[in-house]
Design a protein around this motif. Structure first.
Motif, mmCIF file in Angstrom:
data_model
loop_
_atom_site.group_PDB
_atom_site.id
_atom_site.type_symbol
_atom_site.label_atom_id
_atom_site.label_comp_id
_atom_site.label_asym_id
_atom_site.label_seq_id
_atom_site.Cartn_x
_atom_site.Cartn_y
_atom_site.Cartn_z
ATOM 1 N N LEU A 77 0.824 -1.207 0.000
ATOM 2 C CA LEU A 77 0.000 0.000 0.000
ATOM 3 C C LEU A 77 0.859 1.258 0.000
ATOM 4 C CD1 LEU A 77 -2.750 -0.944 2.627
ATOM 5 C CD2 LEU A 77 -2.832 -1.186 0.138
ATOM 6 N N PRO A 78 0.451 2.257 -0.766
ATOM 7 C CA PRO A 78 1.147 3.546 -0.731
ATOM 8 C C PRO A 78 0.640 4.383 0.451
ATOM 9 C CG PRO A 78 -0.646 3.661 -2.303
ATOM 10 C CD PRO A 78 -0.643 2.253 -1.765
ATOM 11 N N ARG A 79 1.438 5.356 0.860
ATOM 12 C CA ARG A 79 0.963 6.313 1.856
ATOM 13 C C ARG A 79 0.033 7.319 1.190
ATOM 14 N NH1 ARG A 79 4.194 6.274 6.573
ATOM 15 N NH2 ARG A 79 6.081 5.001 6.374
ATOM 16 N N PRO A 80 -0.927 7.895 1.920
ATOM 17 C CA PRO A 80 -1.292 7.594 3.308
ATOM 18 C C PRO A 80 -2.054 6.269 3.390
ATOM 19 C CG PRO A 80 -2.782 9.235 2.429
ATOM 20 C CD PRO A 80 -1.746 8.986 1.359
ATOM 21 N N TYR A 81 -1.689 5.450 4.353
ATOM 22 C CA TYR A 81 -2.227 4.100 4.410
ATOM 23 C C TYR A 81 -3.750 4.046 4.571
ATOM 24 C CZ TYR A 81 2.697 2.873 4.872
ATOM 25 O OH TYR A 81 4.045 2.741 4.664
ATOM 26 N N PRO A 82 -4.371 4.886 5.414
ATOM 27 C CA PRO A 82 -5.836 4.794 5.509
ATOM 28 C C PRO A 82 -6.540 5.024 4.175
ATOM 29 C CG PRO A 82 -4.952 5.997 7.382
ATOM 30 C CD PRO A 82 -3.815 5.813 6.414
ATOM 31 N N ALA A 83 -6.070 5.999 3.414
ATOM 32 C CA ALA A 83 -6.683 6.259 2.115
ATOM 33 C C ALA A 83 -6.508 5.063 1.187
ATOM 34 C CB ALA A 83 -6.072 7.515 1.493
ATOM 35 N N ALA A 84 -5.345 4.413 1.255
ATOM 36 C CA ALA A 84 -5.104 3.250 0.413
ATOM 37 C C ALA A 84 -5.985 2.083 0.834
ATOM 38 C CB ALA A 84 -3.627 2.851 0.488
ATOM 39 N N VAL A 85 -6.173 1.895 2.152
ATOM 40 C CA VAL A 85 -7.060 0.832 2.630
ATOM 41 C C VAL A 85 -8.479 1.080 2.148
ATOM 42 C CG1 VAL A 85 -8.104 -0.196 4.684
ATOM 43 C CG2 VAL A 85 -5.648 0.277 4.641
ATOM 44 N N ARG A 86 -8.915 2.321 2.230
ATOM 45 C CA ARG A 86 -10.276 2.659 1.790
ATOM 46 C C ARG A 86 -10.449 2.352 0.300
ATOM 47 N NH1 ARG A 86 -10.081 7.343 3.370
ATOM 48 N NH2 ARG A 86 -11.250 7.178 5.338
ATOM 49 N N ALA A 87 -9.471 2.691 -0.485
ATOM 50 C CA ALA A 87 -9.576 2.503 -1.933
ATOM 51 C C ALA A 87 -9.467 1.045 -2.335
ATOM 52 C CB ALA A 87 -8.494 3.325 -2.635
ATOM 53 N N ARG A 88 -8.571 0.306 -1.666
ATOM 54 C CA ARG A 88 -8.283 -1.060 -2.107
ATOM 55 C C ARG A 88 -9.205 -2.111 -1.489
ATOM 56 N NH1 ARG A 88 -2.834 -0.908 -3.812
ATOM 57 N NH2 ARG A 88 -2.536 1.097 -4.849
ATOM 58 N N SER A 89 -9.684 -1.887 -0.257
ATOM 59 C CA SER A 89 -10.465 -2.940 0.406
ATOM 60 C C SER A 89 -11.784 -3.188 -0.311
ATOM 61 C CB SER A 89 -10.697 -2.600 1.876
ATOM 62 O OG SER A 89 -11.372 -1.371 2.022
ATOM 63 N N ALA A 90 -12.338 -2.153 -0.927
ATOM 64 C CA ALA A 90 -13.561 -2.370 -1.714
ATOM 65 C C ALA A 90 -13.279 -3.307 -2.870
ATOM 66 C CB ALA A 90 -14.107 -1.039 -2.205
ATOM 67 N N GLY A 91 -12.085 -3.184 -3.466
ATOM 68 C CA GLY A 91 -11.714 -4.079 -4.546
ATOM 69 C C GLY A 91 -11.523 -5.510 -4.093
ATOM 70 N N HIS A 92 -11.343 -5.713 -2.790
ATOM 71 C CA HIS A 92 -11.223 -7.054 -2.236
ATOM 72 C C HIS A 92 -12.557 -7.560 -1.688
ATOM 73 C CE1 HIS A 92 -6.736 -7.648 -2.265
ATOM 74 N NE2 HIS A 92 -6.839 -6.360 -2.588
ATOM 75 N N GLY A 93 -13.634 -6.852 -2.027
ATOM 76 C CA GLY A 93 -14.969 -7.360 -1.744
ATOM 77 C C GLY A 93 -15.705 -6.751 -0.583
ATOM 78 N N LEU A 94 -15.092 -5.833 0.174
ATOM 79 C CA LEU A 94 -15.812 -5.233 1.295
ATOM 80 C C LEU A 94 -16.837 -4.223 0.787
ATOM 81 C CD1 LEU A 94 -13.137 -4.537 4.082
ATOM 82 C CD2 LEU A 94 -14.803 -6.401 3.950
ATOM 83 N N ALA A 95 -18.024 -4.257 1.385
ATOM 84 C CA ALA A 95 -19.038 -3.255 1.067
ATOM 85 C C ALA A 95 -18.544 -1.886 1.523
ATOM 86 C CB ALA A 95 -20.346 -3.600 1.776
ATOM 87 N N PRO A 96 -19.067 -0.810 0.942
ATOM 88 C CA PRO A 96 -18.565 0.533 1.294
ATOM 89 C C PRO A 96 -18.556 0.814 2.793
ATOM 90 C CG PRO A 96 -19.940 0.673 -0.646
ATOM 91 C CD PRO A 96 -20.047 -0.749 -0.162
ATOM 92 N N ALA A 97 -19.621 0.453 3.511
ATOM 93 C CA ALA A 97 -19.665 0.720 4.953
ATOM 94 C C ALA A 97 -18.601 -0.088 5.692
ATOM 95 C CB ALA A 97 -21.050 0.397 5.509
ATOM 96 N N ASP A 98 -18.402 -1.333 5.272
ATOM 97 C CA ASP A 98 -17.372 -2.157 5.899
ATOM 98 C C ASP A 98 -15.978 -1.640 5.572
ATOM 99 O OD1 ASP A 98 -19.089 -4.024 7.172
ATOM 100 O OD2 ASP A 98 -19.400 -5.028 5.252
ATOM 101 N N ALA A 99 -15.774 -1.212 4.329
ATOM 102 C CA ALA A 99 -14.479 -0.665 3.942
ATOM 103 C C ALA A 99 -14.157 0.582 4.760
ATOM 104 C CB ALA A 99 -14.462 -0.340 2.449
#
Length: 302
Positions: A194-216
């Protein structure tokens, strides 16, 4: 680094009852509840157990049943082991007597989440061990009920090591360190740096791994809370498929605290500012592994 605990068995009274038949359960539970009913200045005792066990207690207690709070264990244990810490802490704050005085009979749901996997079972044994430290300042009296018909011999054997009234009790820090010594699997194929800033990267990438928006969004808040607690982070990976999306953080410094994220903060509100406590409440698993160069902290959402 050698860690020591400050557990004092004269405060938090953490007991264990093992049974393999309904009458053996009653033989352990009824005297314990009677002890609670007779304790001066205490609120009504609580029994958290399987519904059929509660029916058994209700019949055996007769008129005294109205003075005992009976709670199905699926209503009490509603999530992870860290959630169970929060549940007990909240109950002691809201309903216990002076210094947390109350008698609680507690049967983990070994036929449900607690016993569903080796990994999950290890987390619940950790909870049982660390409870001796987390609740040591209170005067609560807890009897943990273990039915060998659902828990099994291996779980019962491990649980004995977490209860001071058994012959097999071990220091909670030692037991937690042993659980942490079990090797973790490597990141799965396709793990992303993940690139910095890590929270923004988690938000962007976790949806691509199947998490619904609220869960992401909630997972992102959990990662951000961990980052705020850990100090300098040198890298982050993300992998998995919903709900088991994983973010692994690499830190420059060791955590060196087996209670990190388990100590209940003051107040009942759950806020990201509570750091690793918030992270543990949100995530199914939070694994902290110290080494000579820092720590690896692995967060699994579901």
């Amino acid at each position: 680094m050698t860690r020591t605990s400050s557990y004092d068995p004269r405060t938090f009274d953490h007991r264990m009852a093992v049974f393999d038949a309904d009458d053996a359960f009653a033989a352990a539970a009824l005297p314990f509840l009677a002890e609670g009913l007779a304790a001066p200045g205490e609120p009504p005792p609580v029994a958290v157990a399987a519904p059929e066990r509660l029916d058994q207690l209700r019949d055996a207690l007769g008129g005294d049943a109205r003075h005992v709070r009976l709670v199905p264990h699926a209503d009490w244990y509603t999530g992870s082991a860290a959630n169970a810490v929060a549940q007990l802490a909240g109950y002691l704050d809201a309903r216990a007597g002076i210094d947390g005085r109350v008698h609680l009979l507690m049967e983990p749901d070994w036929a449900g989440r607690a016993g569903r996997s080796t990994r999950e079972t290890a987390e619940w044994i950790r909870y049982e061990a660390l409870a001796n430290l987390l609740f040591a300042p209170t005067a609560a009296t807890v009897l943990c009920a273990y039915d060998t018909r659902t828990a099994g011999a291996a779980i019962v054997g491990a649980a004995r090591r977490a209860h001071p009234d058994t012959g097999g009790y071990e220091d909670p820090v030692v037991l937690a360190a042993e659980l942490d010594a079990v090797a973790q699997g490597p990141p799965t194929a396709g793990a992303e740096l993940l690139p910095r800033p890590y929270p923004a990267a988690v938000r962007a990438r976790s949806a691509g791994h199947g998490l619904a928006p609220a869960d992401a969004e909630l997972f992102t808040e959990a990662v951000a809370a961990a980052l705020a607690s850990l100090g300098p982070v040198t890298g982050a990976l993300l992998w998995g498929r919903a709900p088991a999306v994983v973010c692994e953080l690499r830190t420059e410094g060791r955590v060196d605290d087996p209670l990190a994220g388990f100590v209940p903060p003051p107040g009942g509100e759950l806020e990201p500012a509570q750091g690793l406590w918030f992270t543990r409440q949100v995530c199914a698993y939070v694994d902290v592994r110290d080494d000579s160069k820092g720590a690896t902290v692995r967060l699994q959402y579901g």
